[in-house]
Design a protein around this motif. Structure first.
Motif, PDB file in Angstrom:
ATOM      1  N   ARG A 234     -18.201 -18.279   7.488  1.00 39.78           N
ATOM      2  CA  ARG A 234     -19.055 -19.675   7.180  1.00 39.78           C
ATOM      3  C   ARG A 234     -20.374 -20.241   6.902  1.00 39.78           C
ATOM      4  O   ARG A 234     -21.518 -20.550   6.686  1.00 39.78           O
ATOM      5  N   LYS A 235     -20.677 -19.543   8.303  1.00 43.34           N
ATOM      6  CA  LYS A 235     -22.179 -19.868   8.622  1.00 43.34           C
ATOM      7  C   LYS A 235     -23.197 -19.022   7.376  1.00 43.34           C
ATOM      8  O   LYS A 235     -23.988 -19.308   7.441  1.00 43.34           O
ATOM      9  N   GLN A 236     -22.465 -17.635   7.332  1.00 47.02           N
ATOM     10  CA  GLN A 236     -23.273 -17.077   6.441  1.00 47.02           C
ATOM     11  C   GLN A 236     -23.631 -17.351   5.299  1.00 47.02           C
ATOM     12  O   GLN A 236     -25.015 -18.059   4.116  1.00 47.02           O
ATOM     13  N   GLU A 237     -22.386 -17.962   5.129  1.00 46.00           N
ATOM     14  CA  GLU A 237     -22.344 -18.567   3.399  1.00 46.00           C
ATOM     15  C   GLU A 237     -23.483 -19.966   3.632  1.00 46.00           C
ATOM     16  O   GLU A 237     -23.396 -19.697   2.404  1.00 46.00           O
ATOM     17  N   ARG A 238     -22.990 -20.821   4.762  1.00 44.42           N
ATOM     18  CA  ARG A 238     -23.504 -21.885   4.505  1.00 44.42           C
ATOM     19  C   ARG A 238     -25.455 -21.579   5.144  1.00 44.42           C
ATOM     20  O   ARG A 238     -26.302 -22.404   3.737  1.00 44.42           O
ATOM     21  N   LEU A 239     -25.580 -20.853   5.640  1.00 43.27           N
ATOM     22  CA  LEU A 239     -27.118 -19.961   5.508  1.00 43.27           C
ATOM     23  C   LEU A 239     -27.816 -19.941   3.600  1.00 43.27           C
ATOM     24  O   LEU A 239     -28.967 -20.288   3.632  1.00 43.27           O
ATOM     25  N   ARG A 240     -26.528 -19.282   3.693  1.00 42.60           N
ATOM     26  CA  ARG A 240     -26.756 -18.284   1.880  1.00 42.60           C
ATOM     27  C   ARG A 240     -27.156 -19.973   1.077  1.00 42.60           C
ATOM     28  O   ARG A 240     -28.350 -19.538  -0.094  1.00 42.60           O
ATOM     29  N   LYS A 241     -26.177 -20.814   1.035  1.00 45.92           N
ATOM     30  CA  LYS A 241     -26.198 -22.124   0.288  1.00 45.92           C
ATOM     31  C   LYS A 241     -27.642 -22.466   0.348  1.00 45.92           C
ATOM     32  O   LYS A 241     -28.286 -23.397  -1.004  1.00 45.92           O
ATOM     33  N   LEU A 242     -28.043 -22.776   1.490  1.00 44.55           N
ATOM     34  CA  LEU A 242     -29.718 -23.499   1.895  1.00 44.55           C
ATOM     35  C   LEU A 242     -30.276 -23.009   1.252  1.00 44.55           C
ATOM     36  O   LEU A 242     -31.336 -23.931   0.968  1.00 44.55           O
ATOM     37  N   GLU A 243     -30.778 -21.407   0.974  1.00 42.68           N
ATOM     38  CA  GLU A 243     -31.880 -20.389   1.033  1.00 42.68           C
ATOM     39  C   GLU A 243     -31.459 -20.630  -0.623  1.00 42.68           C
ATOM     40  O   GLU A 243     -32.442 -21.219  -1.729  1.00 42.68           O
ATOM     41  N   GLU A 244     -30.597 -20.712  -1.083  1.00 44.34           N
ATOM     42  CA  GLU A 244     -29.873 -20.591  -2.816  1.00 44.34           C
ATOM     43  C   GLU A 244     -30.813 -22.217  -3.238  1.00 44.34           C
ATOM     44  O   GLU A 244     -31.254 -22.018  -3.991  1.00 44.34           O
ATOM     45  N   LYS A 245     -29.993 -23.136  -2.373  1.00 46.54           N
ATOM     46  CA  LYS A 245     -30.755 -24.996  -2.599  1.00 46.54           C
ATOM     47  C   LYS A 245     -32.625 -24.536  -2.846  1.00 46.54           C
ATOM     48  O   LYS A 245     -32.915 -25.873  -3.413  1.00 46.54           O
ATOM     49  N   LYS A 246     -32.788 -24.521  -1.979  1.00 49.90           N
ATOM     50  CA  LYS A 246     -34.457 -24.009  -1.209  1.00 49.90           C
ATOM     51  C   LYS A 246     -35.040 -23.818  -2.471  1.00 49.90           C
ATOM     52  O   LYS A 246     -35.971 -24.206  -3.070  1.00 49.90           O
ATOM     53  N   VAL A 247     -34.683 -22.481  -3.042  1.00 51.02           N
ATOM     54  CA  VAL A 247     -34.989 -21.828  -3.875  1.00 51.02           C
ATOM     55  C   VAL A 247     -35.058 -22.917  -5.124  1.00 51.02           C
ATOM     56  O   VAL A 247     -36.394 -23.244  -6.451  1.00 51.02           O
ATOM     57  N   TYR A 248     -33.938 -23.645  -5.497  1.00 47.51           N
ATOM     58  CA  TYR A 248     -34.209 -24.329  -6.857  1.00 47.51           C
ATOM     59  C   TYR A 248     -34.586 -25.425  -6.755  1.00 47.51           C
ATOM     60  O   TYR A 248     -35.199 -26.657  -7.281  1.00 47.51           O
ATOM     61  N   LEU A 249     -34.869 -25.949  -5.360  1.00 44.67           N
ATOM     62  CA  LEU A 249     -35.720 -27.532  -5.373  1.00 44.67           C
ATOM     63  C   LEU A 249     -36.768 -26.848  -5.933  1.00 44.67           C
ATOM     64  O   LEU A 249     -37.926 -28.157  -6.007  1.00 44.67           O
TER      65      LEU A 249
END
Length: 372
Positions: A234-249
């Motif tokens: 879950r932590k890895q998935e959360r970090l992946r989504k945060l990185e993905e969100k950062k790219v979209y921002l």
């Protein structure tokens, strides 16, 4: 009244006018209490406080054993004098045991084994006065948790759980507490223990409690290891989504900066009809500086074809992304906006789906930050 005879008294009682005058001097009784009063009275009666003197008396009754009619036998053949009525009221389980016990010379005998004498002593004392010494509570809290659950004393059980939740849990005892919490039906405490194990698994797994649990309860060990793996996933998935969100921002910020440069102009680059602000002016668009360099490279690059230059390829992608997000291609000042709008008609369905997904996520990121 002493100067009046019986006939005068009878005359007064029989006279309506005198009776009315007499009763008029008596105040009217207060009204019956309404429903609100009865509700408040119940609330007040449920919040009573026992005076210290009463607690001291109950404490003395237990410690001195005056009039005791029960002997509680503990490990080591030690015994604690107590009273049948007190134990029966405080614990339904003890009441049942006492009723089934045999009486010898007016004394009933019951056994509470498996816990140190001091822990049983502290437990019985609590039944009398609801008192305990903090040092004893900290030393025997696991025994008291089990005793309070086994003999159905919820008030003591709540106190034990409270102390454990509020700071008495440590890596050395968390495994033991977890097992007891499940036995004693304490789901919140069990959850806190699991969370602590997951958070500090390396330290907890090296304790003696973990080693014993590994031998005696391998199913629990497997469950905790799986919880650690799941938490890590879950932590890895959360970090992946945060990185993905950062790219979209970042893409959203790049779209803003691109429109700003092409429409208004910035420090050193912009439309020919605009006066540039110069390098001394601070730009409010975070991505403007990096995009400014990318636009300048794109305009001067000799291999400016899709796939020919890494930087130019990135610029082509930004221009196409803008075109797909732009709703005014006819009046848009961003280069090639109309060109990419026309190019969309020739793209494959797979490419179209991929671009729509990207645009949707960038637009969602834009919505979290504010209007475009």
């Amino acid at each position: 009244m002493e100067g009046m005879n019986s006939s005068d008294v009878l005359h007064v009682l029989e006279s309506p006018a005198s009776s009315m005058s007499y009763h008029s001097s008596i105040p009217k009784p207060p009204p019956f209490p309404d429903r609100t009063f009865r509700t408040n009275h119940k609330r007040i009666s449920g919040c009573s406080s026992v005076p210290k003197e009463i607690l001291d008396s109950w404490d003395r009754l237990f410690k001195e054993g005056y009039g005791s009619d029960v002997y509680i036998i503990t490990d080591g053949k030690s015994y604690i004098p107590a009273h049948f009525n007190v134990l029966s009221i405080a614990s339904p389980v003890l009441q049942n045991l006492l009723q089934q016990s045999k009486v010898k010379n007016g004394i009933r005998y019951i056994k509470i084994l498996g816990a140190p004498f001091e822990a049983v002593y502290a437990f019985i004392r609590f039944l009398y006065s609801s008192r305990f010494e903090e040092e004893e509570m900290k030393k025997f809290i696991l025994h008291l948790l089990v005793l309070s659950h086994s003999y159905s004393v919820p008030s003591l059980k709540r106190i034990c759980i409270h102390f454990l939740e509020q700071g008495w849990l440590a890596k050395e005892n968390v495994v033991d507490v977890l097992q007891l919490a499940r036995i004693c039906d304490s789901p919140r405490l069990s959850f806190i223990c699991v969370r602590m194990v997951v958070k500090d698994f390396k330290s907890v797994s090296s304790t003696e409690g973990w080693k014993v649990m590994k031998r005696t309860n391998p199913a629990l060990e497997q469950e905790l290891v799986e919880s650690v793996i799941e938490a890590d996933s879950r932590k890895q998935e959360r970090l992946r989504k945060l990185e993905e969100k950062k790219v979209y921002l970042q893409l959203y910020e790049a779209m803003e900066a691109l429109l700003h440069i092409c429409r208004d102009g910035c420090r050193t680059i912009g439309p020919r009809d605009k006066v540039l602000k110069g390098t001394q002016i601070t730009c409010n668009f975070p991505a403007c500086k990096g995009l400014e360099n990318l636009v300048r490279h794109f305009s001067n690059c000799k291999t400016r074809v899709p796939g020919g230059c890494v930087h130019c390829k990135r610029m082509w992608q930004l221009l196409e992304l803008h075109s797909r997000m732009c709703n005014e291609p006819d009046s848009c000042k961003v280069p090639l906006c109309r060109h990419f709008k026309e190019k969309m008609q020739q793209q494959t369905k797979k490419d179209e789906t991929r671009w729509k997904l990207l645009v949707g996520k960038v637009v969602a990121a834009k919505g979290k930050l504010g209007p475009f």
